[in-house]
Design a protein around this motif. Structure first.
Motif, PDB file in Angstrom:
ATOM      1  N   LEU A   1       0.830  -1.211   0.000  1.00  0.00           N
ATOM      2  CA  LEU A   1       0.000   0.000   0.000  1.00  0.00           C
ATOM      3  C   LEU A   1       0.862   1.257   0.000  1.00  0.00           C
ATOM      4  CD1 LEU A   1      -2.834  -1.022   2.503  1.00  0.00           C
ATOM      5  CD2 LEU A   1      -2.974  -0.861   0.006  1.00  0.00           C
ATOM      6  N   SER A   2       1.992   1.209   0.698  1.00  0.00           N
ATOM      7  CA  SER A   2       2.883   2.374   0.740  1.00  0.00           C
ATOM      8  C   SER A   2       3.477   2.641  -0.641  1.00  0.00           C
ATOM      9  CB  SER A   2       4.007   2.148   1.757  1.00  0.00           C
ATOM     10  OG  SER A   2       3.492   2.010   3.063  1.00  0.00           O
ATOM     11  N   VAL A   3       3.922   1.589  -1.318  1.00  0.00           N
ATOM     12  CA  VAL A   3       4.466   1.749  -2.668  1.00  0.00           C
ATOM     13  C   VAL A   3       3.414   2.362  -3.591  1.00  0.00           C
ATOM     14  CG1 VAL A   3       5.243   0.487  -4.716  1.00  0.00           C
ATOM     15  CG2 VAL A   3       6.178  -0.089  -2.465  1.00  0.00           C
ATOM     16  N   PHE A   4       2.183   1.866  -3.494  1.00  0.00           N
ATOM     17  CA  PHE A   4       1.098   2.420  -4.318  1.00  0.00           C
ATOM     18  C   PHE A   4       0.871   3.896  -3.996  1.00  0.00           C
ATOM     19  CE2 PHE A   4      -3.389   3.479  -4.965  1.00  0.00           C
ATOM     20  CZ  PHE A   4      -3.551   3.116  -6.297  1.00  0.00           C
ATOM     21  N   ALA A   5       0.858   4.232  -2.705  1.00  0.00           N
ATOM     22  CA  ALA A   5       0.620   5.622  -2.303  1.00  0.00           C
ATOM     23  C   ALA A   5       1.746   6.539  -2.771  1.00  0.00           C
ATOM     24  CB  ALA A   5       0.462   5.701  -0.781  1.00  0.00           C
ATOM     25  N   PHE A   6       3.007   6.108  -2.581  1.00  0.00           N
ATOM     26  CA  PHE A   6       4.133   6.959  -2.948  1.00  0.00           C
ATOM     27  C   PHE A   6       4.191   7.219  -4.448  1.00  0.00           C
ATOM     28  CE2 PHE A   6       6.402   4.892   0.887  1.00  0.00           C
ATOM     29  CZ  PHE A   6       5.772   5.776   1.748  1.00  0.00           C
ATOM     30  N   GLN A   7       4.018   6.159  -5.241  1.00  0.00           N
ATOM     31  CA  GLN A   7       4.231   6.276  -6.682  1.00  0.00           C
ATOM     32  C   GLN A   7       2.990   6.716  -7.448  1.00  0.00           C
ATOM     33  OE1 GLN A   7       7.668   2.753  -6.791  1.00  0.00           O
ATOM     34  NE2 GLN A   7       5.834   2.533  -8.006  1.00  0.00           N
ATOM     35  N   GLN A   8       1.801   6.349  -6.962  1.00  0.00           N
ATOM     36  CA  GLN A   8       0.581   6.656  -7.710  1.00  0.00           C
ATOM     37  C   GLN A   8      -0.171   7.860  -7.155  1.00  0.00           C
ATOM     38  OE1 GLN A   8       0.194   4.959 -10.477  1.00  0.00           O
ATOM     39  NE2 GLN A   8       1.932   3.645  -9.936  1.00  0.00           N
TER      40      GLN A   8
ATOM     41  N   ALA B   1       0.653   5.729  15.775  1.00  0.00           N
ATOM     42  CA  ALA B   1       0.601   6.148  14.369  1.00  0.00           C
ATOM     43  C   ALA B   1       0.757   7.660  14.256  1.00  0.00           C
ATOM     44  CB  ALA B   1      -0.721   5.703  13.742  1.00  0.00           C
ATOM     45  N   GLY B   2       0.159   8.388  15.195  1.00  0.00           N
ATOM     46  CA  GLY B   2       0.258   9.841  15.179  1.00  0.00           C
ATOM     47  C   GLY B   2       1.680  10.327  15.383  1.00  0.00           C
ATOM     48  N   THR B   3       2.415   9.656  16.280  1.00  0.00           N
ATOM     49  CA  THR B   3       3.796  10.088  16.519  1.00  0.00           C
ATOM     50  C   THR B   3       4.659   9.874  15.274  1.00  0.00           C
ATOM     51  OG1 THR B   3       4.312   7.926  17.501  1.00  0.00           O
ATOM     52  CG2 THR B   3       3.694   9.685  19.002  1.00  0.00           C
ATOM     53  N   PHE B   4       4.471   8.761  14.588  1.00  0.00           N
ATOM     54  CA  PHE B   4       5.249   8.547  13.362  1.00  0.00           C
ATOM     55  C   PHE B   4       4.753   9.440  12.230  1.00  0.00           C
ATOM     56  CE2 PHE B   4       6.940   4.792  15.416  1.00  0.00           C
ATOM     57  CZ  PHE B   4       8.213   4.713  14.881  1.00  0.00           C
TER      58      PHE B   4
ATOM     59  N   ILE C   1      12.357  10.728   4.658  1.00  0.00           N
ATOM     60  CA  ILE C   1      11.807  10.701   6.015  1.00  0.00           C
ATOM     61  C   ILE C   1      10.285  10.688   5.960  1.00  0.00           C
ATOM     62  CG2 ILE C   1      11.767  11.864   8.247  1.00  0.00           C
ATOM     63  CD1 ILE C   1      14.450  10.743   7.563  1.00  0.00           C
ATOM     64  N   PHE C   2       9.711  11.436   5.014  1.00  0.00           N
ATOM     65  CA  PHE C   2       8.255  11.422   4.825  1.00  0.00           C
ATOM     66  C   PHE C   2       7.775  10.005   4.544  1.00  0.00           C
ATOM     67  CE2 PHE C   2       4.708  11.222   1.900  1.00  0.00           C
ATOM     68  CZ  PHE C   2       3.752  12.027   2.483  1.00  0.00           C
ATOM     69  N   GLN C   3       8.476   9.303   3.640  1.00  0.00           N
ATOM     70  CA  GLN C   3       8.060   7.947   3.287  1.00  0.00           C
ATOM     71  C   GLN C   3       8.137   7.012   4.484  1.00  0.00           C
ATOM     72  OE1 GLN C   3      10.471   6.774  -0.070  1.00  0.00           O
ATOM     73  NE2 GLN C   3       9.172   7.844  -1.547  1.00  0.00           N
ATOM     74  N   LEU C   4       9.204   7.133   5.274  1.00  0.00           N
ATOM     75  CA  LEU C   4       9.344   6.273   6.439  1.00  0.00           C
ATOM     76  C   LEU C   4       8.217   6.533   7.443  1.00  0.00           C
ATOM     77  CD1 LEU C   4      10.906   4.217   8.113  1.00  0.00           C
ATOM     78  CD2 LEU C   4      12.298   6.101   8.996  1.00  0.00           C
ATOM     79  N   GLY C   5       7.945   7.806   7.735  1.00  0.00           N
ATOM     80  CA  GLY C   5       6.888   8.142   8.684  1.00  0.00           C
ATOM     81  C   GLY C   5       5.527   7.679   8.214  1.00  0.00           C
ATOM     82  N   PHE C   6       5.234   7.892   6.928  1.00  0.00           N
ATOM     83  CA  PHE C   6       3.935   7.484   6.383  1.00  0.00           C
ATOM     84  C   PHE C   6       3.767   5.974   6.438  1.00  0.00           C
ATOM     85  CE2 PHE C   6       1.206   6.048   2.953  1.00  0.00           C
ATOM     86  CZ  PHE C   6       0.096   6.877   3.071  1.00  0.00           C
ATOM     87  N   ALA C   7       4.811   5.233   6.043  1.00  0.00           N
ATOM     88  CA  ALA C   7       4.707   3.768   5.989  1.00  0.00           C
ATOM     89  C   ALA C   7       4.510   3.175   7.379  1.00  0.00           C
ATOM     90  CB  ALA C   7       5.958   3.183   5.333  1.00  0.00           C
ATOM     91  N   VAL C   8       5.275   3.650   8.361  1.00  0.00           N
ATOM     92  CA  VAL C   8       5.134   3.109   9.716  1.00  0.00           C
ATOM     93  C   VAL C   8       3.769   3.491  10.297  1.00  0.00           C
ATOM     94  CG1 VAL C   8       6.082   3.087  12.053  1.00  0.00           C
ATOM     95  CG2 VAL C   8       7.618   3.141  10.089  1.00  0.00           C
ATOM     96  N   MET C   9       3.315   4.712  10.032  1.00  0.00           N
ATOM     97  CA  MET C   9       1.980   5.131  10.473  1.00  0.00           C
ATOM     98  C   MET C   9       0.916   4.202   9.891  1.00  0.00           C
ATOM     99  SD  MET C   9      -0.142   8.538   9.362  1.00  0.00           S
ATOM    100  CE  MET C   9      -0.220   7.881   7.689  1.00  0.00           C
TER     101      MET C   9
END
Length: 675
Positions: free
Chosen positions: A549-556, A622-625, A636-644
């Motif tokens: 889902l993260s890959v889809f969100a980042f790229q699409q 999730a909020g903290t990440f 850093i945005f990608q890491l925070g979004f994916a862990v959240m």
């Protein structure tokens, strides 16, 4: 790594080129003499006596006619000056020098409306340092405010919001102090990125432990008005879950200590120590502080009431659905997870750090100016060093030219310069010195340096593959087989290629070792084999769904050109470690309830009793990440979004549906070999 050896050799043999290059770009609308005039003024200013002392060398088209050709674009609209800067990027003088170059270029360019920017390795590093300089304080303040607001919304009690914050804040200060000690004693790099992620992890985990304790303490106070015995019962039941949750995180982080990639090796033990400190506060300090206040900790709301443990809300209904139809719930959940995993195969890995910068970053703007008129490979040329053991490298002039020609014929290489072709084309040995060949030979004449310009983005996956092809070319050339000759490939592209190889090597052993370590912790905690196995399975599929889902969100959705390569490992470590937290809490409650009520009713009761607290804990974690997504760096945005996203999937899907359904299906077999 070969690129690291090349960097050391470069510093030793070419001290004037031992610094970090800054590319100062000048771009005019049309070709004119004014551009040359501006470049000349800038070069004079940079070479003046009042220029910063950290400037090692200046390569300019206005003062070095021999090298003018590669520094001016074919259309004559763009020129660049290469300024090499001495010192470590973390030194204040380094950043001040880059800023000084930017100001000087801007001042002379503004007179005739010429665009200027400082890019290249020095410009990129300087922009990164500026971003990270304030990251720690910013992240910590935003996290504290977020956690405070969420705790007030959940409990509507000032004491229950402030007590955990004070204790967790103290634990964070202690963790950072220990991290500083580790940095000094073991020479581990410590920067704003480390302390920012530490702040997020400490506040997220610490708040979760507080929620687990308060939730159970509230239940026990209904049954027993004595605040001390209620807390004793609370910690007897919740303590092992907290210890197990922290244990899985600690072992996963500590495994990074043995990684070959430097960022993993330094950040891992520091985060492991931070979680250990939070664990101590969660087992000893927090229960004592909450018990000291007793029922008054819930003021002004009278939370001590029978309705605190007898509910008929959404989680009660979910619990009964899972306990009655576990196979159906498991099947539907797994189908959804498998669909979510599918976008993982469409991932586009990204190795270009500059892509992650905000659009107003000067180094990114400079890179864009360069890309319009120059080959992108000029941003970071690849360097090849040919070192002779004792004899003069000039004695191998013909062999060097054959070697350079073989490199130039490699697909993807558009230009090679060196002792035999100082301006990019072969020259006679008698004319080499006049053409500027000396700058490609070390002072002791034992080492030759060749520069390769790659066609395309030097940080692309294709360029990284080209490095491996070049290393194969070196092997086939026969020059490396000559006795006393050593050849090394370096430069930023080679560094990225070795970084990728290092990350690939780490993940091959890190993934199974981390999962095995977490499995052992779960076996010791639950004293069974079956339940730990399906808990680890749930963590793996949860990571897969999150990654897809993260890959889809980042790229699409977000339109990112790719996913930062190292982020895949960080996602795995964080999600595998943190994903076990809620599962441990839930499975422990299922075991406790099943002893009293039998398995079907025990599963329903466990989901009912843990639903509210785990949901609250998941939202806070999730909020903290999610705070990391406020930073202007894509990685850093990608890491925070994916862990959240992963925490939310664990909270609402894995913990609520997948794990309880597997527990209900296997029933008493979950505790095998125990009865």
């Amino acid at each position: 790594a070969e690129s690291v050896e090349a960097r050391k050799l470069r510093t030793e043999k070419f001290p004037t080129a031992g610094g970090i290059p800054a590319l100062v770009v000048f771009r005019a609308e049309t070709a004119s003499g004014e551009l040359s005039s501006v470049v000349g003024q800038f070069t004079t200013a940079v070479r003046a006596s009042d220029a910063p002392d950290s400037i090692l060398s200046v390569l300019s088209p206005s003062k070095s006619p021999v090298v003018a050709s590669p520094l001016i674009s074919e259309d004559g609209t763009t020129a660049m000056v290469v300024v090499t800067i001495d010192g470590a990027p973390s030194d204040p003088e380094f950043g001040q020098t880059v800023d000084w170059l930017s100001e000087k270029a801007g001042a002379v360019g503004a007179e005739i409306e010429i665009d200027t920017a400082v890019t290249g390795p020095a410009g990129i590093i300087n922009d990164a340092v500026k971003v990270f300089r304030s990251i720690d304080l910013r992240i910590t303040l935003v996290t504290v405010v977020l956690v405070l607001v969420l705790l007030l919304v959940i409990y509507r009690s000032p004491l229950l919001a402030l007590i955990p914050l004070v204790i967790i804040g103290t634990a964070l200060t202690l963790s950072q102090s220990v991290a500083a000690l580790l940095s000094q004693q073991f020479d581990l790099p410590l920067n704003g990125q480390v302390t920012a992620i530490m702040s997020v992890l400490v506040f997220g985990s610490g708040t979760n432990y507080a929620l687990f304790i308060v939730s159970r303490y509230r239940e026990e106070l209904v049954l027993n008005s004595n605040k001390w015995s209620s807390m004793r019962t609370t910690m007897s039941n919740v303590g092992p879950s907290i210890a197990g949750s922290a244990g899985t995180t600690i072992v996963a982080m500590f495994a990074l200590t043995f990684a070959s990639f430097g960022s993993f090796r330094s950040l891992g033990p520091m985060l492991a120590v931070a979680i250990f400190v939070v664990l101590l506060s969660g087992l000893f300090v927090m229960p004592a502080a909450i018990a000291l206040f007793g029922k008054w900790v819930f003021w002004p709301r009278p939370l001590i009431q029978q309705s605190s443990i007898d509910t008929n809300g959404i989680w009660h209904q979910v619990g009964h659905l899972v306990s009655r139809k576990p196979l159906m719930v498991f099947s539907i959940t797994m189908v959804g997870i498998l669909i979510a995993i599918l976008p993982s195969w469409m991932i586009i890995p990204s190795f270009n750090f500059i892509d992650g910068f905000p659009d107003d970053a000067e180094s990114k703007q400079g890179y864009s100016l360069l890309a319009e008129s120059f080959p992108q490979g000029l941003l970071a040329p690849t360097e090849i060093f040919v070192e002779s053991n004792g004899s003069s490298i000039s004695d191998s002039f013909d062999s060097l030219e054959k070697f350079a020609a073989s490199l130039a014929n490699t697909p993807g290489v558009i230009k090679v310069t060196g002792p035999t072709r100082p301006i990019g084309v072969p020259v006679d040995e008698s004319n080499a010195a006049a053409q500027g060949a000396k700058r490609f030979v070390s002072l002791d004449e034992t080492t030759a340096r060749l520069e390769l310009i790659i066609d395309g983005d030097p940080y692309s996956a294709e360029s990284l593959e080209l490095i491996e092809e070049l290393r194969s070319t070196v092997t086939k050339s026969g020059l490396s087989d000559t006795v006393g000759i050593r050849i090394l490939i370096g430069g930023e592209t080679a560094v990225q290629a070795d970084t990728k190889a290092s990350i690939d090597a780490d993940i091959r052993w890190l993934a199974p070792v981390s999962l095995l370590a977490i499995l052992i912790v779960l076996i010791l905690l639950l004293r069974s084999i079956v339940a730990p196995l399906y808990l680890v399975f749930s963590v793996i599929v949860s990571f897969g769904a999150t990654f897809g889902l993260s890959v889809f969100a980042f790229q699409q959705i977000f339109g990112h050109p790719g996913v930062a390569y190292a982020n895949g490992v960080w996602m795995f470590i964080f999600l595998v470690a943190l994903g076990a937290d809620y599962n441990i809490f839930v499975i422990s409650r299922i075991r406790e309830a099943a002893r009293k009520e039998g398995f079907p009713d025990g599963v329903a009761t466990a989901i009912d009793r843990t639903g509210g607290v785990v949901t609250s804990a998941g939202i806070i974690l999730a909020g903290t990440f999610a705070v990391l997504t406020t930073l202007p760096l894509r990685d850093i945005f990608q890491l925070g979004f994916a862990v959240m996203l992963g925490v939310l999937i664990d909270t609402f899907v894995v913990r609520a549906l997948l794990v309880p359904s597997m527990a209900a299906i296997l029933s008493e077999w979950s505790w095998w070999p125990r009865k």
